[in-house]
Design a protein around this motif. Structure first.
Motif, PDB file in Angstrom:
ATOM      1  N   TYR A 183     -55.189   7.803 -20.929  1.00  0.00           N
ATOM      2  CA  TYR A 183     -54.848   6.373 -21.094  1.00  0.00           C
ATOM      3  C   TYR A 183     -55.819   5.631 -20.200  1.00  0.00           C
ATOM      4  O   TYR A 183     -56.597   4.727 -20.423  1.00  0.00           O
ATOM      5  CB  TYR A 183     -53.579   6.363 -20.629  1.00  0.00           C
ATOM      6  CG  TYR A 183     -53.040   4.581 -21.091  1.00  0.00           C
ATOM      7  CD1 TYR A 183     -52.840   4.472 -22.210  1.00  0.00           C
ATOM      8  CD2 TYR A 183     -53.253   3.845 -20.232  1.00  0.00           C
ATOM      9  CE1 TYR A 183     -52.447   3.234 -22.784  1.00  0.00           C
ATOM     10  CE2 TYR A 183     -52.737   2.486 -20.484  1.00  0.00           C
ATOM     11  CZ  TYR A 183     -52.587   2.169 -21.752  1.00  0.00           C
ATOM     12  OH  TYR A 183     -52.049   0.819 -22.036  1.00  0.00           O
ATOM     13  N   LYS A 191     -52.102  12.893 -20.598  1.00  0.00           N
ATOM     14  CA  LYS A 191     -51.985  11.859 -21.624  1.00  0.00           C
ATOM     15  C   LYS A 191     -52.190  10.498 -20.493  1.00  0.00           C
ATOM     16  O   LYS A 191     -52.872   9.623 -20.990  1.00  0.00           O
ATOM     17  CB  LYS A 191     -50.484  11.536 -21.938  1.00  0.00           C
ATOM     18  CG  LYS A 191     -50.169  12.421 -23.202  1.00  0.00           C
ATOM     19  CD  LYS A 191     -48.780  12.096 -23.798  1.00  0.00           C
ATOM     20  CE  LYS A 191     -48.346  13.201 -24.396  1.00  0.00           C
ATOM     21  NZ  LYS A 191     -46.731  13.429 -24.448  1.00  0.00           N
ATOM     22  N   GLN A 236     -34.795   0.673 -30.605  1.00  0.00           N
ATOM     23  CA  GLN A 236     -35.598  -0.289 -30.602  1.00  0.00           C
ATOM     24  C   GLN A 236     -35.347  -1.361 -31.511  1.00  0.00           C
ATOM     25  O   GLN A 236     -35.360  -2.695 -31.371  1.00  0.00           O
ATOM     26  CB  GLN A 236     -37.050  -0.005 -30.747  1.00  0.00           C
ATOM     27  CG  GLN A 236     -37.588   0.847 -29.717  1.00  0.00           C
ATOM     28  CD  GLN A 236     -38.900   1.097 -29.605  1.00  0.00           C
ATOM     29  OE1 GLN A 236     -39.995   0.192 -30.184  1.00  0.00           O
ATOM     30  NE2 GLN A 236     -39.327   2.353 -29.132  1.00  0.00           N
ATOM     31  N   MET A 263     -44.350   5.862 -22.007  1.00  0.00           N
ATOM     32  CA  MET A 263     -44.898   6.836 -23.245  1.00  0.00           C
ATOM     33  C   MET A 263     -43.637   7.512 -23.538  1.00  0.00           C
ATOM     34  O   MET A 263     -43.775   7.762 -24.842  1.00  0.00           O
ATOM     35  CB  MET A 263     -45.661   7.863 -22.554  1.00  0.00           C
ATOM     36  CG  MET A 263     -47.166   7.087 -22.056  1.00  0.00           C
ATOM     37  SD  MET A 263     -48.124   8.337 -21.431  1.00  0.00           S
ATOM     38  CE  MET A 263     -49.690   7.280 -21.255  1.00  0.00           C
ATOM     39  N   ASN A 308     -41.807   5.858 -26.086  1.00  0.00           N
ATOM     40  CA  ASN A 308     -42.619   5.226 -27.131  1.00  0.00           C
ATOM     41  C   ASN A 308     -42.865   3.644 -26.902  1.00  0.00           C
ATOM     42  O   ASN A 308     -42.932   2.944 -27.939  1.00  0.00           O
ATOM     43  CB  ASN A 308     -42.121   5.639 -28.572  1.00  0.00           C
ATOM     44  CG  ASN A 308     -42.330   7.241 -28.752  1.00  0.00           C
ATOM     45  OD1 ASN A 308     -43.322   7.611 -28.550  1.00  0.00           O
ATOM     46  ND2 ASN A 308     -41.213   7.453 -29.373  1.00  0.00           N
ATOM     47  N   LEU A 309     -43.050   3.360 -25.899  1.00  0.00           N
ATOM     48  CA  LEU A 309     -43.244   1.940 -25.946  1.00  0.00           C
ATOM     49  C   LEU A 309     -44.641   1.854 -25.171  1.00  0.00           C
ATOM     50  O   LEU A 309     -45.254   2.521 -24.573  1.00  0.00           O
ATOM     51  CB  LEU A 309     -42.187   1.412 -24.787  1.00  0.00           C
ATOM     52  CG  LEU A 309     -40.992   1.131 -24.910  1.00  0.00           C
ATOM     53  CD1 LEU A 309     -40.018   0.426 -23.974  1.00  0.00           C
ATOM     54  CD2 LEU A 309     -40.753   0.213 -26.304  1.00  0.00           C
ATOM     55  N   GLU A 354     -36.817  14.999 -22.331  1.00  0.00           N
ATOM     56  CA  GLU A 354     -37.853  14.566 -21.245  1.00  0.00           C
ATOM     57  C   GLU A 354     -37.127  14.482 -19.963  1.00  0.00           C
ATOM     58  O   GLU A 354     -37.812  14.415 -19.114  1.00  0.00           O
ATOM     59  CB  GLU A 354     -38.109  12.954 -21.773  1.00  0.00           C
ATOM     60  CG  GLU A 354     -38.727  12.773 -22.893  1.00  0.00           C
ATOM     61  CD  GLU A 354     -40.182  13.455 -22.815  1.00  0.00           C
ATOM     62  OE1 GLU A 354     -40.746  13.453 -21.898  1.00  0.00           O
ATOM     63  OE2 GLU A 354     -41.125  13.276 -23.833  1.00  0.00           O
ATOM     64  N   LYS A 380     -33.854  13.513 -25.549  1.00  0.00           N
ATOM     65  CA  LYS A 380     -35.230  13.897 -26.285  1.00  0.00           C
ATOM     66  C   LYS A 380     -35.802  15.110 -25.454  1.00  0.00           C
ATOM     67  O   LYS A 380     -36.924  15.617 -25.684  1.00  0.00           O
ATOM     68  CB  LYS A 380     -36.210  12.823 -25.846  1.00  0.00           C
ATOM     69  CG  LYS A 380     -36.030  11.739 -26.948  1.00  0.00           C
ATOM     70  CD  LYS A 380     -37.187  10.465 -26.393  1.00  0.00           C
ATOM     71  CE  LYS A 380     -37.681   9.665 -27.591  1.00  0.00           C
ATOM     72  NZ  LYS A 380     -38.896   9.023 -27.217  1.00  0.00           N
ATOM     73  N   TYR A 384     -47.423  14.823 -18.388  1.00  0.00           N
ATOM     74  CA  TYR A 384     -47.889  13.503 -18.795  1.00  0.00           C
ATOM     75  C   TYR A 384     -49.237  13.297 -18.105  1.00  0.00           C
ATOM     76  O   TYR A 384     -50.091  12.585 -18.220  1.00  0.00           O
ATOM     77  CB  TYR A 384     -47.063  12.196 -18.446  1.00  0.00           C
ATOM     78  CG  TYR A 384     -46.015  12.163 -19.666  1.00  0.00           C
ATOM     79  CD1 TYR A 384     -46.212  11.512 -20.491  1.00  0.00           C
ATOM     80  CD2 TYR A 384     -44.946  12.602 -19.248  1.00  0.00           C
ATOM     81  CE1 TYR A 384     -45.178  11.407 -21.693  1.00  0.00           C
ATOM     82  CE2 TYR A 384     -43.843  12.756 -20.260  1.00  0.00           C
ATOM     83  CZ  TYR A 384     -44.223  12.096 -21.495  1.00  0.00           C
ATOM     84  OH  TYR A 384     -43.188  11.975 -22.357  1.00  0.00           O
TER      85      TYR A 384
END
Ligand code: MSP
Length: 527
Positions: free
Chosen positions: A175, A171, A244, A279, A282-283, A116, A114, A168
Motif C-alpha cells: 500500500y 499488505k 456496513q 484493511m 475492508n474499509l 483478526e 473474523k 499485514y
C-alpha cells in the motif's frame, strides 16, 4: 456531489487542560476545514477527547475526583479553549459516549469473529509509555526502539487479546508503495517504511483489570485497550457500523478521511496500526496522514507533564486568538519543530499584523472617509500599476490552494502577506494625498477603490487563518453578510460595490512592546 473534505485531529487525553501544543494541531485542522468550506461550501472537522485508560484514571485520582466527573470538567476546558481560539469543529467525539463505545465494541467483535483478533499468550519486551510490544531483535540495551521514546522496556507475560498485525506487513508495504503521498512529509514516511520492513508483531488490544475502559465483548474482566478504542473514533463519530449497510449517510459522504493530522509521537499508531485495522474491516484508508513537528521550549517538547509555559487560556487573554494562530502557523514549516516563545508572538503581531495588515486597512479606510465622505468611489481607467495589483490579487486563491493542499500553512500566509506589502507599496507609489492636492479626483477614486477591494480580498484570504480579524475588517468595510459565509466566487478582485458607505476604521491589532518578560505587556500604539 463531490466528496466532502474530512479532516481530523487526534483525540486528546483529558488528563489536563489543553496547552499550546494541542492547540497547534487543532488550529491547523480548523484552517483546513474553513478553507475547504469556503472553496466547496462544505467540509467536516472532527476533534474530541480520548477518555479511557490509565493516564486519565491517574489524573482523576490525583485530583481526588470520580473519573467521570474529572473528564467532564476537562472536556469543558477543551471546549472553552477551542471556542476562545475560534475553532469551528463540526463534531466533538468523546470516547465515553455511547455512540462511540457501541461501535468500538462492534468493531472488536467483528474482528474477533473474523479471526483478526485472537486470545493468546505473549511473553516479551513491552514499553509502558508507548503501550507497545517489541520484537526481541529490535530492543537494544533494554531501551524502547521508538526514536521519540527510548525509555526502559519491561519483560512481560500476559494472556490477552491480540490483533494480527503481523499479517499485514506485506499488505502495508504494498500500500505504501502504491500511495506515495499516504504519509507526509516524506521523512516520516521513510521512518514508517523502515519500521514495517523490520517486521511487525501482533498487538495487544485488551487489558485485564483496567478499571476505566470499554469491556471486551464476552470477557468483561478485560477492557478494550486504548488504541483500538481511540483510533476507531474517526469512524464511530461519523456513523460507521461494521455491518456496513447500516453505516450512516454521513459516513458514506465523508469516509475515507482526507487528512488525519497527527504529531510525530503517534505516527506509528496512525501509519501502521490504523491502516491495518481498516484493511481488516475492508474499509478504504485515509488519503493523507500529515505528521507535524512539536512545539518546543528550550528544545524540549511542550507537554502537560513538563510544564514551564504559560497556560493556553492566559496566552489567549494576553494576545487574543489571531496573533497566536498567526504565530503558530507562520513561524516554521508545518512538519518541523517550532520553538515557542512569546517574544515570537509579539514580533509577528507588531510587524506582519499591525505594521503591514493593520496599517493597510487603516490608511485605506481613513482616506475613503477623508476624501470621499466614507463612500466607496467608483473606479475609472486602470493603469499598468493597477492591473498588476489586480493580477496579484486574483492569483491569490490559486496560490493559497496550492500551498494548503500540501499543508504549507506558512507559505500560504507568506503569500497573503506579500500581497498586503504590495498593497502598502501601491499606496506609497500612487500617493493618494498628492492626487487630492492636484485635484485628480478620478484617479484618486480609482486608487482608493482598488485599495478597498484589496482589503476585501485580504479579509476573504485571511478568513480561515485569522477568523476574528477577517470579520472585523469585513465589518469595517461594511460589507454584506458574514465574511465566513461568502461564496468562493466572491474571492476575485473587482467585486466591491461602489457607492456603499464604509464603517468607522478602528485598529485591527494593538502593538505590544517587545520585552523579555511578556507578562508585563504594554501596548505601545494604536495602528
Ligand atoms: N490520545 C492520544 C491520541 C489518540 S488519536 C486516535 C494522544 N493524546 S495526547 O493528548 O497525548 O496528544 C495528542 C496530540 O497532541 C499529539 O499527537 C499532537 O498532535 C498534539 N500535541 C501534544 N503536545 C504537542 C506539542 N508539544 N507540540 C505539537 N503537538 C502536540 O496521544
Amino acid at each position: 456531489m463531490s466528496k466532502i473534505f474530512y479532516v481530523t485531529t487526534p483525540i486528546y487525553y483529558p488528563n489536563g487542560i489543553p496547552h499550546v501544543g494541542t492547540a497547534y494541531t487543532t488550529i491547523a485542522a480548523d484552517i483546513l476545514a474553513r478553507w475547504h468550506k469556503f472553496r466547496q461550501g462544505r467540509s467536516f472537522f472532527l476533534t474530541g477527547t480520548d477518555e479511557h485508560g490509565q493516564k486519565v484514571e491517574k489524573a482523576a485520582k490525583s485530583r481526588n475526583l470520580p473519573i467521570q466527573e474529572h473528564v467532564n470538567e476537562m472536556v469543558q476546558n477543551f471546549k472553552k479553549a477551542w471556542e476562545k481560539l475560534n475553532i469551528q469543529y463540526d463534531d466533538f467525539i468523546r470516547t465515553t459516549e455511547n455512540r462511540h463505545t457501541q461501535v468500538a465494541v462492534k468493531i472488536f467483535k467483528t474482528l474477533l469473529d473474523k479471526g483478526e483478533i485472537y486470545k493468546g499468550e505473549y511473553e516479551g519486551w513491552y514499553c509502558v509509555s508507548c503501550e507497545t510490544f517489541w520484537i526481541e531483535s529490535q530492543v537494544v540495551e533494554k531501551k524502547c526502539p521508538n526514536s521519540e521514546c527510548g525509555r526502559v522496556v519491561e519483560w512481560v507475560k500476559a494472556e490477552e487479546y491480540f490483533f494480527k498485525l503481523s499479517n499485514y506487513q506485506k499488505k502495508l508495504l504494498e500500500y505504501y508503495d502504491s500511495h506515495p503521498n499516504f504519509v507526509q512529509p516524506t521523512v516520516r514516511f521513510n521512518e514508517v517504511k523502515s519500521l514495517v520492513t523490520r517486521g511487525l508483531l501482533d498487538i495487544c488490544v485488551s487489558r485485564k483489570g483496567l478499571e476505566w475502559g470499554i469491556p471486551v465483548p464476552g470477557d468483561p474482566e478485560r477492557s478494550i485497550y486504548v488504541w483500538i478504542d481511540a483510533l476507531t473514533n474517526y469512524i464511530s463519530a461519523i456513523g460507521y457500523d461494521p455491518e456496513q449497510s447500516a453505516s450512516s449517510e454521513l459516513f458514506r459522504n465523508l469516509w475515507p478521511a482526507d487528512v488525519h493530522l497527527v504529531g510525530k509521537d503517534i505516527l506509528r499508531f496512525h501509519a501502521v496500526i490504523w491502516p491495518a485495522i481498516l484493511m481488516a474491516l475492508n474499509l478504504p484508508l485515509p488519503q493523507t496522514l500529515y505528521v507535524h513537528g512539536w512545539l518546543t521550549m528550550s528544545g524540549s517538547k511542550i507537554s502537560k507533564s513538563r510544564g514551564g509555559y504559560r497556560d493556553l487560556m492566559e496566552l489567549l487573554e494576553i494576545y487574543g486568538p489571531d496573533p497566536l494562530r498567526y504565530f503558530l502557523m507562520r513561524e516554521t514549516p508545518f512538519g518541523q519543530d517550532l520553538d515557542f516563545s512569546e517574544e515570537g508572538i509579539i514580533r509577528r503581531l507588531n510587524t506582519d499584523l499591525a505594521n503591514d495588515l493593520g496599517n493597510l486597512a487603516h490608511r485605506v479606510l481613513s482616506m475613503i472617509h477623508r476624501y470621499f465622505n466614507g463612500e466607496i468611489p467608483a473606479p475609472e481607467t486602470l493603469e499598468p500599476l493597477d492591473l498588476k495589483l489586480k493580477e496579484e490579487a486574483n492569483n491569490l486563491p490559486e496560490t493559497i490552494e496550492k500551498f494548503l493542499s500540501s499543508l504549507q500553512f506558512r507559505e500560504a500566509l507568506m503569500s497573503i502577506n506579500d500581497l498586503i506589502v504590495l498593497g502598502n507599496k501601491y499606496v506609497d507609489e500612487t500617493a493618494p494625498w498628492k492626487l487630492k492636492k492636484e485635484g485628480k479626483e478620478k484617479r484618486l477614486g480609482t486608487v482608493l477603490y482598488l485599495m478597498a477591494d484589496l482589503c476585501r480580498m485580504t479579509a476573504l484570504a485571511l478568513s480561515p487563518f485569522l477568523p476574528a480579524a477577517a470579520s472585523n475588517l469585513w465589518r469595517q468595510l461594511n460589507l454584506e453578510g458574514d465574511v465566513h459565509l461568502q461564496p468562493f466566487s466572491e474571492f476575485s478582485s473587482g467585486k466591491l460595490v461602489s457607492g456603499r458607505k464604509i464603517g468607522e476604521p478602528s485598529p485591527l491589532f494593538q502593538k505590544i512592546a517587545e520585552k523579555k518578560d511578556a507578562s508585563s505587556k504594554e501596548e505601545i500604539s494604536n495602528v
